[in-house]
Design an enzyme around this catalytic site. Sequence first.
Site, PDB file in Angstrom:
ATOM      1  N   GLU A 124       0.816  -1.220   0.000  1.00 44.59           N
ATOM      2  CA  GLU A 124       0.000   0.000   0.000  1.00 44.59           C
ATOM      3  C   GLU A 124       0.851   1.272   0.000  1.00 44.59           C
ATOM      4  OE1 GLU A 124      -2.804  -0.119   3.224  1.00 44.59           O
ATOM      5  OE2 GLU A 124      -3.595  -2.061   2.663  1.00 44.59           O
ATOM      6  N   GLU A 155      -5.157  -8.594   1.075  1.00 45.62           N
ATOM      7  CA  GLU A 155      -5.786  -8.247   2.355  1.00 45.62           C
ATOM      8  C   GLU A 155      -7.266  -8.000   2.119  1.00 45.62           C
ATOM      9  OE1 GLU A 155      -4.159  -4.939   4.591  1.00 45.62           O
ATOM     10  OE2 GLU A 155      -2.103  -5.593   4.198  1.00 45.62           O
TER      11      GLU A 155
HETATM   12  O1  IFM Z   1      -3.732  -2.979   9.377  1.00 49.98           O
HETATM   13  C1  IFM Z   1      -3.727  -2.474   8.085  1.00 49.98           C
HETATM   14  C2  IFM Z   1      -2.585  -3.064   7.293  1.00 49.98           C
HETATM   15  O2  IFM Z   1      -1.366  -2.812   7.897  1.00 49.98           O
HETATM   16  C3  IFM Z   1      -2.555  -2.484   5.901  1.00 49.98           C
HETATM   17  N1  IFM Z   1      -3.837  -2.570   5.281  1.00 49.98           N
HETATM   18  C4  IFM Z   1      -4.986  -2.128   6.001  1.00 49.98           C
HETATM   19  C5  IFM Z   1      -5.011  -2.781   7.366  1.00 49.98           C
HETATM   20  C6  IFM Z   1      -6.255  -2.320   8.150  1.00 49.98           C
HETATM   21  O3  IFM Z   1      -6.214  -0.938   8.309  1.00 49.98           O
END
Ligand code: IFM
Length: 450
Positions: free
Chosen positions: A176, A360
């Site tokens: 990200e 994710e």
């Molecule tokens: O916890 C975070 C992660 O580190 C990166 N993506 C989003 C998640 C939730 O906010």
Amino acid sequence: MNKIKIDELISETSIMRSKDFVWGVATSSYQIEGAATLDGRLASIWDAFCEEKGRILDGSTGGVACDHYHLFEEDLDLIKSLGFSSYRFSIAWPRVVDINGNPNELGLLFYERLIDGMLARGIEPMLTLYHWDLPDHLQQIGGWTNSDVQNLFSDYAALVMERYGNRVKYWATHNEPWCSSFLSFDLGIHAPGKTDRYEAMAVGKGLLMAHGKAIKKMREINPSAQLGIVINPIVSFPHTSSERDQKAAEIHQAELNDFWFDPLNGKKPPECLDLPNLSMSDLFKPEDLDLISQPIDFVGVNYYTRAVIEQADNIRGYEQVNIPNVERTHIGWEVYPEGLEQLLKELQASWPMPTWFITENGAATDDVIVSGKCEDAQRQRYFQTHLGAVDRAISSGVPVKGYYAWSLMDNFEWAFGYSQRFGIVYVDYETQERYPKGSALAFKNFLLHG
Ligand code: IFM
């Protein structure tokens, strides 16, 4: 007995049910490892940020977190017992390199044991090089905008590829990068907490340059590795049908999507992102785009929610709107599974890839433990509906090859501290006991008993 069938919306003939589809859980170093000063680990920008008053909601730090540094064998047992076949984790750069840029053997040994532990249990590692824990001394010399830091990142990538390339197949450079640039340097919410959109854009470009340099080196060292990057793209909806809101939504979506995917595909981002005295063609020169657009094998997509956007008289030209009467999770994010299907289709149409992973996806809910159990019905429904969305995207032709739930266990949720629990396993931070929640058991039912 768990009642929610997590795979209910996955069609019977879906490739998500085939043995080749990868099912994993994800975490990141600073959020779970703890041991922040042990075995020569250097301070990262997050250690420094947590020390600043008012930056973290509950005043906490990742200093101990889930103590995964000491409990990793048990955590790997947990992953195995729940039926997952892959584990996405990140390496803490400040743990494996010393202040002079030399390898830190103790830090490298930790990841060696972690990786070997996965392989011994038949768990496929997916490794992320940068999940936001930049060594603090490198931020002091300008961070990602300094080409020396970009080069040091590619040295670090080469170091770990030399060490683990014979055991790890999947490698992502950044997690990200929007968060480590715009959220950190424009919105000021993440470390190092700055508020300068020009700097955010320069950092974003620096992250992409570092990605290109690292991919180039890793490819030379290990041509058979699967190399990629993890992005958190979005679908942005205008709040009203006015031209102003439509334009604002276009800028927002370009910032989250095009700013990354265009350069990765050798193209400068669109003009709607230009700032006074800074055009995208100034920022991304043809030779930068050549470097950034190294061929990669996969892109990871992190998806949580959509965005509703309206026009605003600020430097960004937009503001996010919290619309009423929609389901939200504990962190306040709207539950919008349709967005994931739409996003995957749009990504494949605009920037086709041979392989996408959902790296994710998950929800923070207000979890409590009662008699050793945690019933997280909202999270289970969240997974169920989002898995259905992934399945629909796949049947319309998007080559998604795996899905990683965020997160294996509750952990340090950045500026929210420990106030948000994203785990499918509950962590009692006093005792470091782990308790699989209903969602973990629902995954287990599906993965082990089909
Ligand atoms: O916890 C975070 C992660 O580190 C990166 N993506 C989003 C998640 C939730 O906010």
